[in-house]
Design a protein around this motif. Structure first.
Motif, PDB file in Angstrom:
ATOM      1  N   PRO A   4     -77.572  80.801  36.040  1.00 24.48           N
ATOM      2  CA  PRO A   4     -77.228  80.853  37.462  1.00 24.48           C
ATOM      3  C   PRO A   4     -75.921  81.584  37.770  1.00 24.48           C
ATOM      4  CG  PRO A   4     -78.052  78.681  36.895  1.00 24.48           C
ATOM      5  CD  PRO A   4     -77.898  79.436  35.608  1.00 24.48           C
ATOM      6  N   PRO A   5     -74.827  81.355  37.007  1.00 26.53           N
ATOM      7  CA  PRO A   5     -73.594  82.062  37.379  1.00 26.53           C
ATOM      8  C   PRO A   5     -73.745  83.591  37.319  1.00 26.53           C
ATOM      9  CG  PRO A   5     -73.118  80.275  35.852  1.00 26.53           C
ATOM     10  CD  PRO A   5     -74.603  80.405  35.905  1.00 26.53           C
ATOM     11  N   ALA A   6     -74.514  84.073  36.339  1.00 28.77           N
ATOM     12  CA  ALA A   6     -74.701  85.526  36.242  1.00 28.77           C
ATOM     13  C   ALA A   6     -75.496  86.035  37.438  1.00 28.77           C
ATOM     14  CB  ALA A   6     -75.417  85.882  34.937  1.00 28.77           C
ATOM     15  N   PHE A   7     -76.505  85.262  37.819  1.00 23.45           N
ATOM     16  CA  PHE A   7     -77.308  85.625  38.986  1.00 23.45           C
ATOM     17  C   PHE A   7     -76.431  85.662  40.233  1.00 23.45           C
ATOM     18  CE2 PHE A   7     -81.361  85.972  41.053  1.00 23.45           C
ATOM     19  CZ  PHE A   7     -82.228  86.297  40.030  1.00 23.45           C
ATOM     20  N   LEU A   8     -75.604  84.626  40.371  1.00 25.16           N
ATOM     21  CA  LEU A   8     -74.709  84.529  41.523  1.00 25.16           C
ATOM     22  C   LEU A   8     -73.809  85.757  41.605  1.00 25.16           C
ATOM     23  CD1 LEU A   8     -73.450  82.815  43.819  1.00 25.16           C
ATOM     24  CD2 LEU A   8     -71.957  81.790  42.112  1.00 25.16           C
TER      25      LEU A   8
END
Ligand code: SF4
Lengths: 196, 478
Positions: free
Chosen positions: A35-39
Motif C-alpha cells: 500500500p505505501p508504494a501504491f500511495l
C-alpha cells in the motif's frame, strides 16, 4: 413551496419505476501488496510528494517546499511546528490570504486513490488549507487503508459538518490540457508519512 | 441550422479539429491506463450500475430520507419543479440577504436552468470560478464539454481573451502564465464573494449530506469563505448509503481524466459552525451572519424521463465525460455542434428524450460504434438508446410514404430478373454520362462528401455469360 415538494414526490410515484433489490454488498476489493508504494505512485501522479519521516522530529527530516527559516506566515495544526505570522494573528478568515504554509493532520490515507481523509478542526483551518501557497499533510504510517471501500468504513458522517479527501495540490488542465499546479489553492502538497 | 452545418463550422479549421480530436483521444487513453490499475474495474461498473438502478427505483423514499437527515443537520431543503422555480429560489435567497456578489463552481444543472442570465438580469454579479468555465463565461459562450468546458479553444485565443479581460500582457499564451493570471483575478473575487453556489456530484440519503468534487478547489474556496452556500442538485443524484460513494468515487475521476481521484472531494453535511467574530474595528470583519447551507432539489423533466422505461437508464449518468472523449463524432465535431447543454452521446440521449423535435438530428450524429457504452462507468447502453431514438424518429418521418413507394418499386423490379437486367443496363449507360460528382448533396448532407464509384460498362451477369460462352468456344475448338 411545499406544493413543489408534494408535486415532485407525486410525479416520482407516478413514474412507477420498478423496484430493484439493493445490490449485494460489494465483495471486498482485492487487497494490494504494498500500500505505501501504491500511495506514493498515485500521489506523485497527482502532483504531490510523499516523504517518510520519524514522528518525533519530522520537521527536521523532511525537505520543505520553501526555505523553512524564511517562512513568515505559517498555520499549523500540529504543536510540533508552531504557527507564526498570519497563521497566529489573523483575526478573520479572509486575512489568511498571504499564508505561505499550512500544516494539517490527516486521519488516514487511501493507497489506491493517492488521497488522505482530513477533517478540519475548525472552519478557519479549512480556509487556511485553501489560501496557503503550500500544504503539508501529516499522517501516521499505520493509518494507510487500501481503497475507498475501506475508507468509508472508517468515516463517521455525524462527527462533523465537513470533511474531505485531498489528493495532490489544486490543479487545472483547462488551457489546452496542459497541467498547471496551483489553480486556486496550494501549489504543492507534501504528504509526510510518519513512523513511530 | 443542424448538427451537420454546425459541425462544418468547427471543422473549417482543420488544425483545431485535429488538435481537439487528439487531445480528447489522449484523455481516453489515460482513462484506459487508470482503469487497468484497478483489478476489480468491471465489478465496480456493475456495482455502480446496480446501485443506480436500485436508487432510481425508490427516489421518493430516498429524497424524503435525505430531507429529514439534512434538516436535522441544519441544512435547509428546497424543491423546484422546473428551471424557473430553481432560479427564483436561488434569487430570493440572495435578494433577502442583500447579496450582490456570488461565485459559482461548475454545475451542469445551473447551466441547464440558465441561472447565470437569470441572476445577471437582476443585478447580481455571478462569477464562474472553474477556469474553463470562467473562460467561456468571459467569451459569452456555453461550455463545449461537461468536464473540460474550454476544450474547443487554443491557448492563443485564451491569451487574447485574458489580455482584454484581465489586463494580461500582450501575446501571452503560456498555460502556466495564463493560469497564474486567472488565479490572481479570481482570488480577489473569492475573497469578495458573499455567497457560493455549487452543484452536487452525489447526495446521500442516509446522512443528508452531499459530495462535491473539483480539481481546482474552487468549490471549496467558494464555500469556505462566504456565509451562504447554495447547492443545486438534480433528482437523479441520490445514493442510499454513505458506503455507496466508494464505487462511484473510484470510477469517476478515472473515467473522466484518468486521475486516481480528484484533488478535492468534499463532504458537506450541514452549515459550518460560525467562525469566531472578528473585532469590529477590523476590515472585512466576518461572522456577521451565521453560516447557512441550502440545497435546492430540482426536477426539470427528470421525473418524466424516469417514467419512460427506454430512457430511464440515462438518469444513472454521473457526468464523467468519458463517452464524449471516446466518441468519434464528438471529437471531430466539437461540443458546440450539438447546441445542447450536454453534448456528446449522453447529451444526444438526454436532450432528445427531453425534446425529440428540436434535437431530432442528434441520434444520427453517431456512428453506432458503441465505444460510449463500452467506457461508461455506470454501463448506460448509450448507443442502443440512440438507435432506439432513430427508430422512433424515423417512424414519423414526413418522407415515409416516398420511401415506402421506392422500396415497393425496388421489390417489384428485383422479383423480375429480366426487368432488373434491362434497368441495370440503362442505369449504367446513363450514369456514365453524368459528371463524377452528380451525387454531391443530392440526398442531403450525407452525400456531400461521397461519390459513387465509376460504374463498369457491363454487369456481372453479362461478364459471366461471356466467359461461359468463351470457354465453350475453346472447348469446341479442341
Ligand atoms: S453517460 Fe456514462 S460515460 Fe457518459 S458522461 Fe454519463 S456516466 Fe460518463
Amino acid at each position: 413551496m411545499n406544493r413543489a415538494r408534494d408535486d415532485i414526490l407525486a410525479r416520482l410515484d407516478a413514474a412507477r419505476t420498478p423496484r430493484v433489490e439493493p445490490p449485494r454488498p460489494p465483495t471486498a476489493p482485492p487487497g494490494m501488496d504494498d500500500p505505501p508504494a501504491f500511495l506514493r505512485a498515485r500521489l506523485e501522479e497527482a502532483g504531490g510528494r510523499l516523504q517518510m519521516a520519524a514522528a518525533r522530529n519530522w520537521p527536521d527530516e523532511i525537505e520543505w517546499p520553501l526555505d523553512r527559516t524564511a517562512v513568515r506566515h505559517l498555520h499549523s495544526a500540529l504543536p510540533i511546528v508552531p504557527s507564526r505570522g498570519l497563521g497566529l494573528d489573523a483575526t478573520t478568515d479572509r486575512e489568511l490570504d498571504g499564508l505561505e504554509i499550512c500544516i494539517l493532520r490527516a486521519e488516514f490515507a487511501v493507497a489506491e486513490s493517492g488521497a488522505v481523509w482530513q477533517v478540519p478542526s475548525s472552519p478557519r483551518e479549512r480556509v487556511a488549507a485553501l489560501l496557503a501557497e503550500h500544504l503539508i499533510v501529516v499522517v501516521d504510517a499505520t493509518e494507510i487503508v487500501a481503497t475507498l471501500h475501506h475508507a468509508y468504513q472508517r468515516i463517521d458522517p455525524a462527527r462533523s459538518a465537513f470533511g474531505w479527501f485531498l489528493c495532490g495540490p489544486s490543479k487545472t488542465a483547462d488551457i489546452e490540457q496542459s497541467l498547471v499546479l496551483g489553480a486556486h489553492g496550494p501549489r504543492t502538497l507534501d504528504l509526510i508519512v510518519t513512523n513511530a | 441550422m443542424g448538427h451537420v452545418e454546425r459541425a462544418a463550422r468547427f471543422v473549417a479549421d482543420p488544425e483545431r479539429t485535429r488538435w481537439h480530436d487528439e487531445a480528447l483521444w489522449h484523455v481516453r487513453t489515460r482513462r484506459d491506463a487508470a482503469a487497468r490499475l484497478v483489478p476489480d474495474w468491471e465489478d465496480l461498473r456493475e456495482q455502480a450500475a446496480a446501485i443506480k438502478r436500485h436508487a432510481l427505483g425508490r427516489l421518493p423514499e430516498l429524497w424524503q430520507a435525505f430531507e429529514t437527515n439534512a434538516s436535522r443537520a441544519g441544512t435547509i431543503v428546497h424543491w423546484a419543479r422546473d428551471a424557473r422555480e430553481h432560479n427564483e429560489i436561488v434569487y430570493r435567497l440572495l435578494q433577502e440577504r442583500g447579496i450582490r456578489r456570488v461565485v459559482k463552481s461548475k454545475s451542469m444543472l445551473t447551466e441547464e436552468c440558465g441561472l447565470n442570465p437569470h441572476l445577471g438580469k437582476r443585478g447580481i454579479e455571478i462569477v464562474d470560478t472553474d477556469l474553463g468555465e470562467r473562460i467561456v463565461q468571459l467569451r459569452r459562450e456555453a461550455p463545449s464539454h461537461i468536464v473540460m468546458p474550454a476544450i474547443h479553444l487554443r491557448r492563443r485565443e485564451i491569451g487574447e481573451l485574458f489580455e482584454r479581460e484581465m489586463g494580461g500582457p500582450k501575446g501571452i499564451d503560456d498555460p502556466e502564465a495564463l493560469t497564474a493570471l486567472a488565479r490572481r483575478d479570481l482570488r480577489a473575487r473569492f475573497l469578495a464573494a458573499e455567497a457560493g453556489l455549487t452543484g452536487v456530484n452525489f447526495a446521500v440519503a442516509e446522512t443528508g449530506g452531499f459530495v462535491v468534487v473539483t480539481n481546482e478547489g474552487n468549490a471549496d474556496l467558494g464555500t469556505a469563505l462566504p456565509d451562504l452556500h447554495i447547492a443545486s442538485v438534480g433528482l437523479e443524484k441520490i445514493l442510499p448509503k454513505q458506503g455507496d460513494l466508494a464505487p462511484f468515487l473510484r470510477l469517476l475521476a478515472r473515467s473522466a481524466t484518468g486521475q486516481a481521484m480528484t484533488a478535492y472531494t468534499s463532504h458537506f453535511r450541514g452549515p459550518r459552525p460560525p467562525s469566531p467574530a472578528a473585532p469590529p474595528d477590523r476590515p472585512g470583519s466576518d461572522g456577521r451572519r451565521d453560516p447557512e447551507l441550502h440545497i435546492v432539489i430540482v426536477d426539470n423533466g427528470r421525473s418524466r424521463l424516469l417514467g419512460t422505461p427506454a430512457f430511464r437508464e440515462a438518469l444513472a449518468c454521473i457526468r464523467c465525460g468519458a463517452c464524449l472523449n471516446t466518441c468519434p463524432v464528438y471529437r471531430r465535431s466539437g461540443g458546440h455542434s450539438y447546441e445542447a447543454t450536454i453534448p456528446g452521446p449522453i447529451g444526444s440521449v438526454l436532450e432528445t428524450a427531453r425534446d425529440s423535435r428540436t434535437h431530432a438530428e442528434l441520434p444520427f450524429a453517431c456512428s453506432l460504434c458503441g465505444s460510449c457504452s463500452e467506457v461508461c462507468p455506470v454501463r448506460i447502453p448509450l448507443h442502443r438508446q440512440l438507435l432506439a431514438f432513430r427508430e422512433s424518429i424515423s417512424s414519423d418521418d414526413p418522407h415515409r410514404r416516398l420511401r415506402r413507394w421506392g422500396l415497393d418499386l425496388l421489390g417489384r423490379v428485383m422479383l423480375r430478373p429480366a426487368h432488373y437486367e434491362r434497368l441495370g443496363r440503362w442505369g449504367r449507360a446513363f450514369a456514365r454520362r453524368l459528371p463524377g460528382t452528380w451525387l454531391e448533396g443530392l440526398l442531403g448532407p450525407w452525400t456531400r462528401h461521397r461519390s459513387l464509384p465509376t460504374l463498369p460498362s457491363r454487369s456481372f451477369r453479362e461478364l459471366h455469360r461471356e466467359r461461359v460462352k468463351a470457354r465453350a468456344a475453346r472447348e469446341d475448338g479442341r
